[in-house]
Design a protein around this motif. Structure first.
Motif, PDB file in Angstrom:
ATOM      1  N   TYR A 273      -1.346   5.889  97.913  1.00 20.76           N
ATOM      2  CA  TYR A 273      -1.407   5.650  99.239  1.00 20.76           C
ATOM      3  C   TYR A 273      -1.159   6.928  99.933  1.00 20.76           C
ATOM      4  N   TYR A 274      -0.343   7.891  99.696  1.00 23.68           N
ATOM      5  CA  TYR A 274      -0.302   9.099 100.692  1.00 23.68           C
ATOM      6  C   TYR A 274      -1.441   9.927 100.467  1.00 23.68           C
ATOM      7  N   THR A 276      -4.574   9.182  99.778  1.00 27.85           N
ATOM      8  CA  THR A 276      -5.645   8.379 100.150  1.00 27.85           C
ATOM      9  C   THR A 276      -5.656   8.450 101.743  1.00 27.85           C
ATOM     10  N   GLU A 277      -4.432   8.363 102.279  1.00 28.55           N
ATOM     11  CA  GLU A 277      -4.370   8.029 103.616  1.00 28.55           C
ATOM     12  C   GLU A 277      -4.022   9.550 104.430  1.00 28.55           C
TER      13      GLU A 277
END
Length: 291
Positions: A273-274, A276-277
């Motif tokens: 998540y980190y 990709t964001e």
């Protein structure tokens, strides 16, 4: 008693992290990376963004020198080499760390029982009797906001608080995996208690408690090594629940997105998540995963 607004935060990483062995026999769990920064740095950043000016990291004896090196070592030999190569801009992330407010690293008191309350009790001497303070578990990362700021803003409105805790609404099907909040007053958002891993049908709400707390020194009368709970451990949640009898414990919903990194599966989900964001290669990573 009204306590002063928090300026200090206790961040804990004093467990064995046995689910991450063998890597955690050498590296503290919160030094595992999300992108190119360790989990611990993200939690420290969250505190700094909220105006915290002093941070106490509670570590294992093995972890203490690693954290001290990370937050204090200027690695001047690297700086000199980068300067000679015309790449001094790459030193900027290190300088950012060196410019942080005061960070003190201590060991958990080895005489205390196992449990997530023991690191907090170990930092007692750093907290004055007249000040509220923040506790953050390094297992928990919050994206999109600072829960610490939410806690401090809430305390400005609720000076009668014995404590304030953060919660996130979770899907019904996972409520049996977490500590679930039972509210005493849904309008005032005051706590009755926290039910650990209830059956889904018995969950008192969909509000999950995790490791972001604003506490007052009153908590230390309950975070006593003699007050052990389940499995003979010293639990923070037990202490907070006991504080309800002394006054109001308020519940605030997170304004961001909480993820736990406490086990390999959830750590890797948070890492993805980190990346990709928030990383500049996030789009390429998404494309790779789709293929």
């Amino acid at each position: 008693m009204n306590y002063k607004m928090p300026t200090k935060a206790i961040i804990t990483d004093a467990g064995f992290a046995s689910r991450f062995l063998p890597i955690t026999k050498t590296i503290p769990k919160a030094m595992l990376p999300l992108g190119n920064r360790p989990i611990m740095q993200l939690v420290v950043d969250e505190c700094i963004k909220a105006g915290i000016t002093e941070i106490i990291i509670v570590a294992t004896p093995e972890g203490k020198p690693i954290y001290e090196d990370y937050f204090n070592n200027s690695v001047n030999h690297i700086r000199k080499q980068l300067k000679a190569q015309g790449k001094l801009d790459r030193y900027a992330p290190i300088q950012e760390i060196l410019d942080y407010p005061k960070i003190t690293v201590i060991e958990q008191d080895q005489s205390y029982p196992y449990g997530n309350g023991s690191p907090i009790a170990s930092a007692r001497k750093f907290i004055r009797d007249d000040e509220a303070f923040i506790v953050a578990y390094s297992d928990d990362v919050v994206f999109g906001t600072s829960d610490v700021k939410t806690l401090i803003d809430s305390y400005a409105k609720h000076q009668d608080a014995q404590a304030i805790i953060i919660a996130q609404e979770m899907p019904r099907e996972v409520l049996n995996k977490y500590g679930i909040i039972r509210l005493q007053d849904e309008t005032k958002m005051t706590l009755h208690d926290i039910v650990e891993k209830p059956k889904i049908e018995d969950a008192p709400s969909n509000l999950t408690s995790y490791g972001r707390y604003l506490l007052t020194p009153d908590v230390f009368q309950y975070l006593d090594p003699k007050n052990t709970g389940l499995d003979g451990e010293l639990w923070t949640v037990d202490a907070i629940t006991r504080m309800v009898k002394d006054g109001n414990v308020y519940v605030e919903k997170t304004r961001g997105h909480w993820m736990t990194t406490g086990d390999p599966k959830n750590y890797n989900l948070a890492s993805l998540y980190y990346a990709t964001e928030f990383e500049d290669y996030g789009e390429a990573l998404v494309d790779f995963l789709q293929k």
